[in-house]
Design a protein around this motif. Structure first.
Motif, PDB file in Angstrom:
ATOM      1  N   LEU A 186      39.330  36.863  37.221  1.00  0.00           N
ATOM      2  CA  LEU A 186      40.750  36.576  37.015  1.00  0.00           C
ATOM      3  C   LEU A 186      41.138  36.579  35.538  1.00  0.00           C
ATOM      4  O   LEU A 186      42.300  36.364  35.210  1.00  0.00           O
ATOM      5  N   LYS A 187      40.183  36.855  34.651  1.00  0.00           N
ATOM      6  CA  LYS A 187      40.529  37.063  33.240  1.00  0.00           C
ATOM      7  C   LYS A 187      40.975  38.499  32.992  1.00  0.00           C
ATOM      8  O   LYS A 187      41.569  38.798  31.953  1.00  0.00           O
ATOM      9  N   ASP A 188      40.648  39.368  33.938  1.00  0.00           N
ATOM     10  CA  ASP A 188      41.104  40.755  33.862  1.00  0.00           C
ATOM     11  C   ASP A 188      42.576  40.788  34.274  1.00  0.00           C
ATOM     12  O   ASP A 188      42.916  40.387  35.393  1.00  0.00           O
ATOM     13  N   PRO A 189      43.484  41.257  33.408  1.00  0.00           N
ATOM     14  CA  PRO A 189      44.920  41.214  33.720  1.00  0.00           C
ATOM     15  C   PRO A 189      45.275  41.890  35.039  1.00  0.00           C
ATOM     16  O   PRO A 189      46.122  41.386  35.798  1.00  0.00           O
ATOM     17  N   ALA A 190      44.643  43.031  35.345  1.00  0.00           N
ATOM     18  CA  ALA A 190      44.960  43.737  36.581  1.00  0.00           C
ATOM     19  C   ALA A 190      44.515  42.939  37.802  1.00  0.00           C
ATOM     20  O   ALA A 190      45.236  42.861  38.810  1.00  0.00           O
ATOM     21  N   VAL A 191      43.325  42.352  37.716  1.00  0.00           N
ATOM     22  CA  VAL A 191      42.822  41.545  38.838  1.00  0.00           C
ATOM     23  C   VAL A 191      43.655  40.281  38.998  1.00  0.00           C
ATOM     24  O   VAL A 191      43.986  39.868  40.116  1.00  0.00           O
ATOM     25  N   ARG A 192      44.023  39.690  37.876  1.00  0.00           N
ATOM     26  CA  ARG A 192      44.850  38.479  37.924  1.00  0.00           C
ATOM     27  C   ARG A 192      46.197  38.772  38.574  1.00  0.00           C
ATOM     28  O   ARG A 192      46.670  38.007  39.423  1.00  0.00           O
ATOM     29  N   ALA A 193      46.813  39.876  38.202  1.00  0.00           N
ATOM     30  CA  ALA A 193      48.109  40.241  38.780  1.00  0.00           C
ATOM     31  C   ALA A 193      47.998  40.495  40.278  1.00  0.00           C
ATOM     32  O   ALA A 193      48.928  40.209  41.034  1.00  0.00           O
ATOM     33  N   ARG A 194      46.866  41.024  40.709  1.00  0.00           N
ATOM     34  CA  ARG A 194      46.665  41.316  42.134  1.00  0.00           C
ATOM     35  C   ARG A 194      46.613  40.037  42.967  1.00  0.00           C
ATOM     36  O   ARG A 194      46.978  40.050  44.148  1.00  0.00           O
ATOM     37  N   HIS A 195      46.158  38.921  42.367  1.00  0.00           N
ATOM     38  CA  HIS A 195      45.983  37.683  43.120  1.00  0.00           C
ATOM     39  C   HIS A 195      47.056  36.637  42.851  1.00  0.00           C
ATOM     40  O   HIS A 195      47.257  35.737  43.677  1.00  0.00           O
ATOM     41  N   ALA A 196      47.737  36.707  41.725  1.00  0.00           N
ATOM     42  CA  ALA A 196      48.716  35.684  41.355  1.00  0.00           C
ATOM     43  C   ALA A 196      49.874  35.650  42.348  1.00  0.00           C
ATOM     44  O   ALA A 196      50.460  36.688  42.689  1.00  0.00           O
ATOM     45  N   TYR A 215      38.238  29.373  40.996  1.00  0.00           N
ATOM     46  CA  TYR A 215      39.041  30.284  40.185  1.00  0.00           C
ATOM     47  C   TYR A 215      40.474  30.363  40.699  1.00  0.00           C
ATOM     48  O   TYR A 215      41.447  30.357  39.931  1.00  0.00           O
ATOM     49  N   LEU A 216      40.629  30.465  42.008  1.00  0.00           N
ATOM     50  CA  LEU A 216      41.967  30.604  42.595  1.00  0.00           C
ATOM     51  C   LEU A 216      42.775  29.322  42.425  1.00  0.00           C
ATOM     52  O   LEU A 216      43.998  29.362  42.240  1.00  0.00           O
ATOM     53  N   ALA A 217      42.101  28.161  42.493  1.00  0.00           N
ATOM     54  CA  ALA A 217      42.798  26.896  42.263  1.00  0.00           C
ATOM     55  C   ALA A 217      43.327  26.830  40.836  1.00  0.00           C
ATOM     56  O   ALA A 217      44.458  26.390  40.594  1.00  0.00           O
ATOM     57  N   ASP A 218      42.512  27.286  39.873  1.00  0.00           N
ATOM     58  CA  ASP A 218      42.978  27.333  38.481  1.00  0.00           C
ATOM     59  C   ASP A 218      44.156  28.283  38.331  1.00  0.00           C
ATOM     60  O   ASP A 218      45.121  27.990  37.614  1.00  0.00           O
TER      61      ASP A 218
END
Length: 450
Positions: A186-196, A215-218
């Motif tokens: 989730l530090k990867d911007p693309a991966v973070r955007a996919r899950h946010a 990670y998802l809770a954070d």
């Protein structure tokens, strides 16, 4: 070349494969490490963002350290916990560099056999060397003759599917664009955007599932609307979240507590006894269906963390002795079977437990555990130390292996990797006061246990 002059082929340039090479070099034996990826520890690099439970003092091999010492390599602080990326860059890459041309990258092993003998032929079988077939990164094929085979290729490339029966669930393949089998970075911007801001199903009950939930809770604290549905094939009991403060691996205990907090604080809902049989599309979302007919609310993404399994197809022409359930060496399986052993004790073992009907073939590291959990790097290092001694003709040293391991204080946990989620564990409680085990090869545990 005489058979004794032939190299020992080691498959995989991960931590255990490179340690095997270091032990062989220490014994004056020529190794040839074949790695499918472009660099050392290619699989480890794919989870470079994940922190290990074991400290630096527990994830470096003694023979490797001796090989590195003349280069000026300095071991990191033994009390600190490396990430996968740290492990790869600060230890495994320098080790591969020292081994030099003894490690060959971009060489994928596609088959191993006895020279001129398929698995059916008995005549002069053990007098024949091995032939290793490779497909190289440039598209060329090669045949390498070897004296012995040490397969340290791991299980990372073959994660288990969603289906509760061990097979892909109906619709799993067609929904592949919304399904992943790794802890998200989730530090990867693309991966973070996919899950946010999304609803995400997390399937699994091991350390990787805990990591994903934490990670998802954070992420949910910064991206409202992010919510996880945690799917377990079993129920929730006293040991579901690990050993907590009693865990002899403190980092793992803390991770379990973080996963519990994710549920307690409402960032994740737990669904128990859910064995997925189908994945249905609902517009842009997915609906998971259980074998008992239950249907979950639609989710945007599915993270499948149900363990790994060994890739055995390229060994099909060898006579392996594998347990019918775990796909681990027959003599090793009873020591690590999660259907029997409920505590996270990792039993030391060596050449005797890792031998097969096909002489001079060894599966080591995580691959030796088949589908079983609780693998620790130091266990793999002891495996290859024992095997190198045996290949050098020093049987006394091979059988004299001793290893001091902490009893983990938690049932069903894993040291570096996850348990297979279908394992029906027989014990319900955790180990009592954590202690230290001193166990010789082939010896039963003498203390602790549930």
């Amino acid at each position: 070349m005489s058979e004794q002059q032939l190299p020992i082929v080691v498959i995989g340039a991960g931590p255990i494969g490179l340690a095997a090479a270091a032990h062989l070099v220490e014994r004056g034996i020529e190794p040839l490490v074949l790695e499918a990826g472009p660099a050392a520890a290619s699989a480890v690099r794919e989870w470079s963002h994940v922190r290990l439970f074991s400290t630096w003092g527990e994830v470096t091999d003694p023979a490797a350290e001796k090989l590195l010492a003349p280069t000026g390599w300095v071991k990191p602080d033994e009390a600190t916990y490396p990430t996968g990326g740290d492990w790869a860059e600060q230890y495994l890459k320098p080790l591969a560099d020292v081994l030099g041309d003894k490690v060959r990258f971009g060489a994928r092993v596609t088959g191993v056999s006895r020279l001129g003998r398929d698995r059916v032929v008995d005549a002069d079988r053990e007098q024949q060397p091995f032939t290793v077939h490779t497909l190289n990164v440039d598209g060329t094929e090669e045949r390498i003759t070897a004296r012995a085979i040490i397969d340290a290729s791991g299980t990372w490339s073959t994660p288990s599917p969603i289906g509760g029966d061990g097979l892909p669930a109906l619709g799993e393949r067609t929904a592949a664009e919304r399904i992943s089998y790794r802890v998200p970075d989730l530090k990867d911007p693309a991966v973070r955007a996919r899950h946010a801001g999304r609803r995400i199903a997390v399937i699994g009950s091991g350390a990787s599932a805990f990591t994903a939930l934490a990670y998802l809770a954070d992420l949910a604290k910064d991206a409202p609307g992010t919510h996880a549905t945690w799917i377990l094939r079993r129920g929730i009991g006293g040991s579901t979240f690990g050993g907590g403060e009693a865990d002899e691996l403190p980092a793992r205990g803390a991770l379990g507590l973080r996963a519990k907090a994710a549920v307690d604080e409402g960032y994740a809902d737990a669904v128990t006894g859910f064995r997925t049989t189908a994945v249905e599309k609902n517009g842009e979302q997915l609906v998971l269906v259980a074998e008992d007919g239950r249907r979950l609310d639609p989710v945007d993404e599915v993270i499948v963390l149900t363990g790994f399994r060994p890739e055995l197809s390229f060994l099909a022409e060898l006579r392996l002795g594998l347990d019918e359930r775990l796909q681990a060496p027959t003599a090793l399986a009873p020591l690590i079977d999660p259907n029997v052993h409920s505590c996270g004790t990792v039993y030391p073992h060596g050449v005797n437990e890792l031998s097969h009907p096909e002489q001079d073939v060894y599966l080591v590291g995580m691959k030796s555990y088949g589908r079983a959990p609780t693998f620790l790097a130091m266990t793999g290092y002891e495996q290859v130390r024992s095997i190198a001694a045996a290949l050098a003709g020093d049987q006394e040293a091979a059988e004299r292996v001793e290893l001091t391991l902490p009893e983990t204080g938690v049932c069903g946990g894993a040291g570096l990797f996850d348990e297979p989620e279908n394992a029906e564990q027989s014990g319900g409680g955790c180990c009592a006061t954590p202690s230290t085990l001193q166990i010789g090869i082939g010896a039963p545990a003498t203390s602790g246990g549930c």
